[in-house]
Scaffold this active site. Sequence first.
Site, mmCIF file in Angstrom:
data_model
loop_
_atom_site.group_PDB
_atom_site.id
_atom_site.type_symbol
_atom_site.label_atom_id
_atom_site.label_comp_id
_atom_site.label_asym_id
_atom_site.label_seq_id
_atom_site.Cartn_x
_atom_site.Cartn_y
_atom_site.Cartn_z
ATOM 1 C CD GLU A 28 4.761 11.556 -26.055
ATOM 2 O OE1 GLU A 28 3.922 10.855 -26.653
ATOM 3 O OE2 GLU A 28 5.242 12.605 -26.522
ATOM 4 C CG ASN A 73 4.560 14.682 -31.039
ATOM 5 O OD1 ASN A 73 4.972 13.906 -31.880
ATOM 6 N ND2 ASN A 73 3.338 15.188 -31.081
ATOM 7 C CD GLU A 174 4.133 11.026 -34.999
ATOM 8 O OE1 GLU A 174 3.839 12.210 -34.737
ATOM 9 O OE2 GLU A 174 3.323 10.094 -34.864
ATOM 10 C CE1 TYR A 245 -2.178 6.946 -31.257
ATOM 11 C CE2 TYR A 245 -1.018 8.282 -32.874
ATOM 12 C CZ TYR A 245 -1.034 7.606 -31.666
ATOM 13 O OH TYR A 245 0.073 7.585 -30.861
ATOM 14 C CD GLU A 293 3.365 7.495 -31.458
ATOM 15 O OE1 GLU A 293 2.315 8.138 -31.643
ATOM 16 O OE2 GLU A 293 4.480 8.012 -31.286
HETATM 17 O O1 AHR Z 1 0.728 9.351 -28.727
HETATM 18 C C1 AHR Z 1 0.501 10.722 -28.827
HETATM 19 C C2 AHR Z 1 1.350 11.410 -29.894
HETATM 20 O O2 AHR Z 1 0.926 10.984 -31.156
HETATM 21 C C3 AHR Z 1 2.825 11.103 -29.884
HETATM 22 O O3 AHR Z 1 3.546 11.928 -29.036
HETATM 23 C C4 AHR Z 1 3.220 11.382 -31.311
HETATM 24 O O4 AHR Z 1 4.352 10.635 -31.701
HETATM 25 C C5 AHR Z 1 1.973 11.073 -32.098
HETATM 26 O O5 AHR Z 1 1.693 12.067 -33.018
#
Ligand code: AHR
Length: 506
Positions: A28, A73, A174, A245, A293
């Site tokens: 990213e 993002n 997202e 995450y 992700e």
């Molecule tokens: O990976 C970091 C961020 O986490 C990404 O930009 C977003 O898609 C997610 O919230």
Amino acid sequence: MAPAARLTLDPSFRIGPVEPRLFGSFVEHMGRSVYTGVFEPGHPLADADGFRADVLELTRELGVTVVRYPGGNFVSNYRWEDGVGPVADRPARLDLAWRSREDNSFGLNEFMTWAAKAGVEPMMALNLGTRGVAEALELVEYANYPGGTRLSELRRAHGVDKPHDIRLWCLGNELDGPWQMGHKTAGEYGRLAAETARALKRFDPALSLVACGSSNSGMPTFGAWEAEVLEATYDMVDYISLHAYYDPSDGDADSFLASAADMDHMIGSIVATADHVGAKLRDRKQIKLSFDEWNVWYQSRFHGESSLEWSEHPRLIEDSYDVTDAVVVGSLLITLLRNADRVGVACQAQLANVIAPIMTEPGGPAWRQTIFHPFALTARYARGEVLRVEPECRTISTAKYGEVPAIWATATHDPDSGELTLFAVNRDRHGPCAMEIELPAGTRVVEHLELADQDASARNTASAPDRVVPRPGAGLALDGRRATLALPPVSWTIVRFAPLTARSAP
Ligand code: AHR
């Protein structure tokens, strides 16, 4: 000693093929993922295109198969046109996602050149935050149409004669999240995703399209969002996305080590949601999952986008990972494999510097974080078919996920070579687990490696890059069809078995 865990490896217990796209990653425009991560003109190891050769080498070693780009993002306010053509003419812009100045010296064509050198498939995300159907179609025409139209000729004028032929596209990122530029309700997003998908499939019906699912399973609309979006897009998309995450920072180590239980439950919930929509629509097509992700992220150390000062490729969320984090990453990969019948794409976020397996110093070295190792070994040795493996073992009580099995495992079988590979973690922090494995007759051990350490908080750094590496496991005994071994506390293990008699080449 009586075994505390038992499992059977049987090549006839098949879940589904190992999909190569499960070993994806993510680049990213965020922090130092691109700039001084994969791309650093002027670095002593930069190649003629400005790509760091050390990072390219580590990317290949990691075994990454597909890389999602350019966000995240970031993509929700991105104009792809700013990143193509002569670099001197490219505008500097404000990236509102990460409050960063973006000089656009790296864009679509640089990424595609890098991806070819790394040997990875591109997974391109479209901006459906601040933009819409027209701009998505323009990007696809620029990237994929051979020539003779304004945008395909523009690409050729930019020095890219042959179309990139990008097969895998994300319909935004997202968009359920209020932090997202162009955040939408499920109804608004579903309509836009459907119209964009319809146009893209008219351009090329063979494109694979990913609709955005929820940003995480804690979103208030989790489940409902997927249902509404899929009702609008079912016959036009191939995948629904999942993001997760896992944060070790609250000190609840047992729950953190059990993160895979959450990922597994999340996958089951979205499979059920997608199939429910399919049933309602009387559509026999099966939607696949794109877990595009996932990772360990010390998220509570990040104080939000609005806390950031405007700057250029700052050090953002450069988490340093320890042994426990690597064991959790290994267990998340096991979960993806265990769900290989429905998860078709998965991308660890991210590749370099930003919550990443590869770290770099600007002008300096690159090294492997602890989490690099279970990923690289899984990507290298998970081959053929995923097998159903159900260890019998004791459970561990966790505050977040209730009782979870101490051992979490999967296995693959390569019908060509006959190789059987077991991947297992011991989530118990207090002691080893004696394990017994029942195998097909006529099996030998090829290799037994484990990632574990007396100090579960040990890490790799620029000055000690190999403090934590996989090491040969000790004490594996094979007696006929029965193997016994002990899995150390907080450990990730791989054992490769092969037939005693080598298969002859076809
Ligand atoms: O990976 C970091 C961020 O986490 C990404 O930009 C977003 O898609 C997610 O919230």
